[in-house]
Design a protein around this motif. Structure first.
Motif, mmCIF file in Angstrom:
data_model
loop_
_atom_site.group_PDB
_atom_site.id
_atom_site.type_symbol
_atom_site.label_atom_id
_atom_site.label_comp_id
_atom_site.label_asym_id
_atom_site.label_seq_id
_atom_site.Cartn_x
_atom_site.Cartn_y
_atom_site.Cartn_z
ATOM 1 N N LYS A 74 0.797 -1.220 0.000
ATOM 2 C CA LYS A 74 0.000 0.000 0.000
ATOM 3 C C LYS A 74 0.835 1.279 0.000
ATOM 4 N N ILE A 75 1.642 1.481 1.026
ATOM 5 C CA ILE A 75 2.321 2.761 1.218
ATOM 6 C C ILE A 75 3.346 3.074 0.125
ATOM 7 N N PRO A 76 4.271 2.155 -0.212
ATOM 8 C CA PRO A 76 5.230 2.474 -1.279
ATOM 9 C C PRO A 76 4.545 2.797 -2.598
ATOM 10 N N PRO A 291 16.456 10.551 -11.263
ATOM 11 C CA PRO A 291 16.458 9.861 -9.960
ATOM 12 C C PRO A 291 15.063 9.681 -9.377
ATOM 13 N N ILE A 292 14.174 10.639 -9.607
ATOM 14 C CA ILE A 292 12.792 10.489 -9.134
ATOM 15 C C ILE A 292 12.131 9.307 -9.830
ATOM 16 N N SER A 293 12.395 9.156 -11.121
ATOM 17 C CA SER A 293 11.846 8.036 -11.877
ATOM 18 C C SER A 293 12.368 6.708 -11.351
ATOM 19 N N LEU A 298 11.376 1.689 -8.251
ATOM 20 C CA LEU A 298 11.771 0.812 -7.145
ATOM 21 C C LEU A 298 10.619 0.611 -6.166
ATOM 22 N N LEU A 299 9.937 1.693 -5.814
ATOM 23 C CA LEU A 299 8.808 1.595 -4.893
ATOM 24 C C LEU A 299 7.671 0.770 -5.502
ATOM 25 N N MET A 304 4.650 -4.381 -5.996
ATOM 26 C CA MET A 304 4.272 -5.543 -6.792
ATOM 27 C C MET A 304 4.642 -6.840 -6.077
ATOM 28 N N ALA A 305 5.823 -6.852 -5.452
ATOM 29 C CA ALA A 305 6.264 -8.032 -4.710
ATOM 30 C C ALA A 305 5.292 -8.345 -3.575
#
Length: 348
Positions: A74-76, A291-293, A298-299, A304-305
Motif C-alpha cells: 500500500k504505502i510504497p 532519480p525520481i523516476s 523501485l517503490l 508488486m512483490a
C-alpha cells in the motif's frame, strides 16, 4: 505514542523484509534474463508479481508477516503514484481530452450495469453481484471495500470478491501486453486500455511498463480518473440500498452509510494531481527527474512483490462456479467496452 510507533514498526518489519527479498530476486532474475537472452522479456514489475505469487501459493507466510506485506503493498505504491505525477508530460495530459474523460465515465457505468446483470443471471445475490461489478469496473479491492458498507454486504461476500480480484488482477497484468501486441495498438491506445481494464493502480503500472513511458503515464492518468468514479457510484448505491432487499437479499437494517471523503478520493490521487501541476509549472528541474523516476520504479516493484505475496491462486479452485463465471464474464465485458471506446473516439 513512541511505544505505539515502535510496536507498529516491529509488526511491519518481517513482512517488509520478505517483500524486499522478493524485490531483490525480481531484479536479479530480470538481470539474468537480459544477460542470457539480450532482452528483459519480463520487466522487474511483472517478475516481482510472479515471484511473490509463487511464494504465496507454495508457502503461506506466518501471521507476523501479514502486517508488513499489507504495508508494502500500500504505502510504497501510494508514494510512487504521487511521484509519478512529476513525470507526467503536458502532451499526455492534453491527449486525454474531454471525449476520453466522458468515455471513461460511460465505460464505468456501462460495465457496472452489464456485470451486475451477468451476476444476477448466474444466480448471484444482488449484493455479491454488485461487489463483483464494482470491483471489476472501478478499482478492484478498493472499490469492493468502499462499496461493501454502502450496500450492507457481509464479510463472506467481501472476502470472496477480493480473493478473485487479487488472482485475476495478476492474470490481466500478464495477458494484457500480449493482447496489445496482437491488436498492434499504439502506446497511447494500449495505455488507455490498461487504465480502463486493469484493477489496481500498481497493476496498471506493471501492465503498461512493457510498452514504455507513454503507456505508463496514459494508463495511470486514465486509471486515476476511473478511480474518481468511485464517489458518484457510492452515492448512487447508497440511494438504491433500500431496494436490494427486494432483489433477493435480506436487509434488516437499512441505515444510510456515509463514507469519509478519503475513502472516495484517496490522498495519493490528490498528490498525483498536485505533482502534475508542479511539473507543468516547471518547478522541478529536469536533472531531478531521472532519480525520481528510479525511486518511483523501485517503490512500485516493491509494491508488486507485496501484492504477489498476498495472492493465493488456490482460491479460484475453492470458489463456486457461478462466482468464477460472473467475474470472468464481467472482466471480458469490460475489455470489450473499453476496446469499443478506443475505436469510437479514434485514438491515434
Amino acid at each position: 505514542m513512541l511505544k505505539q510507533t515502535t510496536d507498529y514498526s516491529s509488526r511491519v518489519i518481517p513482512g517488509l523484509v520478505l517483500s524486499i527479498l522478493v524485490t531483490i530476486a525480481a531484479y536479479a532474475l530480470t538481470e539474468l534474463e537480459e544477460q542470457l537472452t539480450g532482452h528483459a522479456w519480463l520487466e522487474a514489475l511483472v517478475m516481482a508479481i510472479l515471484i511473490g505469487t509463487a511464494v504465496r501459493s507454495l508457502w503461506t507466510p506466518s501471521e507476523r508477516c501479514n502486517e508488513g506485506i499489507r504495508f508494502s503493498a500500500k504505502i510504497p505504491l501510494e508514494i510512487a503514484v504521487v511521484l509519478l505525477g512529476l513525470s507526467l508530460s503536458s502532451q499526455t495530459i492534453s491527449a486525454v481530452g474531454g471525449s476520453l474523460l466522458g468515455g471513461i465515465a460511460v465505460v464505468v457505468f456501462a460495465a457496472i450495469l452489464i456485470s451486475f446483470a451477468l451476476g444476477r443471471l448466474l444466480g448471484l445475490p444482488a449484493r455479491m453481484a454488485l461487489l463483483v461489478a464494482c470491483g471489476n469496473s472501478i478499482c478492484g479491492n478498493s472499490a469492493i471495500a468502499a462499496v461493501a458498507p454502502v450496500i450492507g454486504a457481509d464479510s463472506d461476500d467481501v472476502a470472496a470478491s477480493i480473493a478473485f480480484t487479487a488472482v485475476l488482477g495478476v492474470v490481466v497484468v500478464l495477458a494484457l501486453p500480449l493482447l496489445g501486441g496482437l491488436l498492434h495498438m499504439s502506446d497511447f491506445q494500449y495505455g488507455t486500455l490498461a487504465g480502463l481494464t486493469v484493477y489496481a493502480v500498481p497493476q496498471v503500472l506493471a501492465a503498461a511498463a512493457p510498452l514504455g513511458s507513454v503507456a505508463v503515464h496514459t494508463g495511470t492518468l486514465v486509471k486515476l480518473v476511473r478511480v474518481l468514479m468511485l464517489g458518484p457510484v457510492c452515492v448512487i448505491l447508497a440511494m438504491l440500498r433500500p431496494h436490494l432487499a427486494g432483489a433477493g437479499d435480506n436487509d434488516t437494517d437499512v441505515v444510510p452509510v456515509r463514507l469519509p471523503v478519503h475513502k472516495l478520493v484517496p490522498w495519493f490521487i490528490i498528490g498525483f494531481l498536485v505533482m502534475a501541476v508542479v511539473r507543468s509549472m516547471n518547478l522541478v528541474p529536469d536533472v531531478a527527474l531521472p532519480p525520481i523516476s528510479t525511486v518511483t520504479t523501485l517503490l512500485t516493484v516493491l509494491s508488486m512483490a507485496a501484492l504477489g505475496l498476498g495472492v493465493d491462486v488456490r482460491v479460484v479452485a475453492r470458489a463456486g462456479g457461478r462466482v468464477t463465471a460472473a467475474v470472468v464474464l464481467s472482466l471480458l465485458a469490460l475489455g470489450l467496452i473499453s476496446l469499443g471506446l478506443i475505436h469510437l473516439i479514434g485514438m491515434a
